[in-house]
Design an enzyme around this catalytic site. Sequence first.
Site, PDB file in Angstrom:
ATOM      1  N   ARG A  15       2.512  -5.139  -2.671  1.00 51.62           N
ATOM      2  CA  ARG A  15       1.407  -6.082  -2.775  1.00 51.62           C
ATOM      3  C   ARG A  15       0.703  -6.249  -1.441  1.00 51.62           C
ATOM      4  O   ARG A  15       1.291  -6.073  -0.396  1.00 51.62           O
ATOM      5  CB  ARG A  15       1.900  -7.481  -3.197  1.00 51.62           C
ATOM      6  CG  ARG A  15       2.473  -7.566  -4.583  1.00 51.62           C
ATOM      7  CD  ARG A  15       2.986  -8.973  -4.799  1.00 51.62           C
ATOM      8  NE  ARG A  15       3.612  -9.115  -6.091  1.00 51.62           N
ATOM      9  CZ  ARG A  15       3.045  -9.690  -7.136  1.00 51.62           C
ATOM     10  NH1 ARG A  15       1.828 -10.159  -7.036  1.00 51.62           N
ATOM     11  NH2 ARG A  15       3.672  -9.791  -8.282  1.00 51.62           N
ATOM     12  N   ALA A  69       0.775  -1.225   0.000  1.00 52.70           N
ATOM     13  CA  ALA A  69       0.000   0.000   0.000  1.00 52.70           C
ATOM     14  C   ALA A  69       0.801   1.267   0.000  1.00 52.70           C
ATOM     15  O   ALA A  69       0.912   1.955   0.976  1.00 52.70           O
ATOM     16  CB  ALA A  69      -0.914   0.026   1.175  1.00 52.70           C
ATOM     17  N   ALA A 106      -5.547  -3.310  -3.133  1.00 50.16           N
ATOM     18  CA  ALA A 106      -4.696  -3.099  -1.971  1.00 50.16           C
ATOM     19  C   ALA A 106      -3.257  -2.905  -2.412  1.00 50.16           C
ATOM     20  O   ALA A 106      -2.871  -3.278  -3.513  1.00 50.16           O
ATOM     21  CB  ALA A 106      -4.800  -4.283  -1.018  1.00 50.16           C
ATOM     22  N   SER A 107      -2.487  -2.311  -1.542  1.00 46.25           N
ATOM     23  CA  SER A 107      -1.070  -2.060  -1.804  1.00 46.25           C
ATOM     24  C   SER A 107      -0.896  -1.303  -3.117  1.00 46.25           C
ATOM     25  O   SER A 107      -1.379  -0.194  -3.255  1.00 46.25           O
ATOM     26  CB  SER A 107      -0.299  -3.374  -1.792  1.00 46.25           C
ATOM     27  OG  SER A 107      -0.426  -3.983  -0.525  1.00 46.25           O
ATOM     28  N   GLY A 108      -0.278  -1.930  -4.125  1.00 42.48           N
ATOM     29  CA  GLY A 108      -0.086  -1.252  -5.399  1.00 42.48           C
ATOM     30  C   GLY A 108      -1.403  -0.883  -6.062  1.00 42.48           C
ATOM     31  O   GLY A 108      -1.505   0.131  -6.758  1.00 42.48           O
TER      32      GLY A 108
END
Length: 677
Positions: free
Chosen positions: A648, A55, A460-462
């Site tokens: 990720r 993220a 989420a994340s990226g």
Amino acid sequence: MAKLLYTTTPHLQTLHRRTFHLLSTTTTTTITATLSLPLFKSPPPPPPFFSLYSAIPRRRRFSASALDTANDTPKLNDATDAVSDARLEDEYPSGEFVFEEFSIWKKFVVKLRMLIAFPWQRVKKGSVLSMKLRGQISDQLKSRFGQGLSLPQICENLIKAAYDPRISGVYLHIDSLSCGWGKVEELRRHILAFRKSGKFIVGYVPTCGEKEYYLACACEELYAPPSAYFKLSGFAVQGSFLGGVFEKVGIEPQVERIGKYKSAGDQLTRKSISEENREMLTRLLDNIYGNWLENISAVKGKSKDDVEKFINEGVYQIQRLKEEGWITNINYDDEVISMLKERLGVQIEKKLPTVDYRRYSAVKKWTLGLSGGKDRIAVIRASGSISRVRGPLSTPSSGIIAEQFIEKIRSVRESKRYKAAIIRIDSPGGDALASDLMWREIQLLAAKIPVIASMSDVAASGGYYMAMGAGAIVAENLTLTGSIGVVTGKFNLGKLYEKIGFNKEIISRGKYAELTAADQRPFSPEEAELFAKSAQYAYTQFRDKAANSRSMPVNKMEEHAQGRVWTGTDAASRGLVDAIGGMGRAVAIAKQKANIPQEKQVTLVELAKPSPTLPEILSGIGSTLVGVDTTLKNLLQDMTSSDGVQARMDGIIFEKMEEASYGNPLISILKDYMGSL
């Protein structure tokens, strides 16, 4: 929730992949590290350095209502969530489907267009649209010869069928689903919207769990065969830990975790679940269970207590399901078809006129008078794992390729045709650099025209990083998002190497040259200190960028970060998401921000239309001699393109498709060693 990303030094590529969906494929979802069979036998042991980032947010214009919510102390209670959601509802249009009868003139025009349609776009009057929903459902468009189901095409088919005078109703076969709750929510919304047309929609469920029933009960009628397998027994989530396994085989994970909810480190080093991980998973589970109870009770006219009581009784008898109103009746498929024939006045000896999902997808919206608005909104879909460049094995379905995505964004920015753009995201993240480059391009586009991010199962994340470049973020109730945190470290394989008789010698220059290469020994004190500082620096950068992107104080973002994954509803109440809904609401918000009247028709221009590959074409016409193993392609793609920092959503999960399962090179060492015991 944690995703182990096994990255390597140059020339020693890695294997890491499996999109994680909490409770998305079965009633009981395993958050686990499966020791799966390697694709290749006993490769030379790679450097066991892994790096996990999640993220990395981006900048975004923050809504006043969400900002107010973010400044309040977040509480895990329904009252706070309800107040926040109400504020968001007031600010943005709902995008709810409204069925309107065509005028006499428009009906005449539609009939003329049907007469001139191509043969493969023609449908017999009085037909029933029959669709089988099972397995994976992609958020991407499928080519004519592509395999599998496409969420946007299923939804478009339901909208077309609502207005198509040739379609009398819809017959849905709903079987075991392997998609996430975000897609199920979108499908359910379209089923309920179709019912506003006054046409029938009938569901048939040979096997049925909580997810299948959640979708099927939105149908006007629901049937099941006498031998149907119903399993409405509740939800569960479990965590698995490798600490004891690694200890036995001689592997020492040296983990530096920043973010108390970042469970990847726990899964590698612990033998039991941490209180923080338990708290996060419990909250996610409560959200999913609560949402299911609320919506099932609403559509069945029962209280939530009654629904929960029924679940807790472990009912599986089909007869009781009928008696208590959970299904309409008990019938085989041929009996349901006979009932449809009788309803439509079709003679029993004749075949029921039907049109399937694939053929009806060829019917153009223009033919039915559902397109033609002058104002255009670009739709750019981003699904799958994120990588920076196209690899030698990449296909149109190889995930998100940053360089291709950026080309589409720039084409929209340089064009004067579009009034707004929607970025549809279904991704757990991937390459951090790629995520940042795409975020930048989305920001530049948002400076020119309104850009709305629409989240599907997971962003989420990226995936969340990308969304933060947009002017507003729309998520489903149960979209998995957030995951702002860092885990980094390496595996010390010294004891394992000693057991299997493997030796490794390194000649180096530079104090930290062996930082990632020396997997035969633990970190030196200086190396451990450098790792700790670099992890903290990376986390600080991610968190601060997220705070700036959401116009939120850093200390407030810190409360929502720390590697924690949120559902869409919780993310909205904490200012990480602006509105709850699907593509319909994203379109409505895009209209609002582009000053287009809500009642005015717009044209959605898909910029990610796939072109069929030769294997797809051959497969589509029934060839069994030529085909491409998607799992193998994705596996090899990861092995040849995985380098650099990853952003990720966490999850120690490896690729597993049908009867084949593949692990990373480290797992192959474990398998070979344990097999020799």
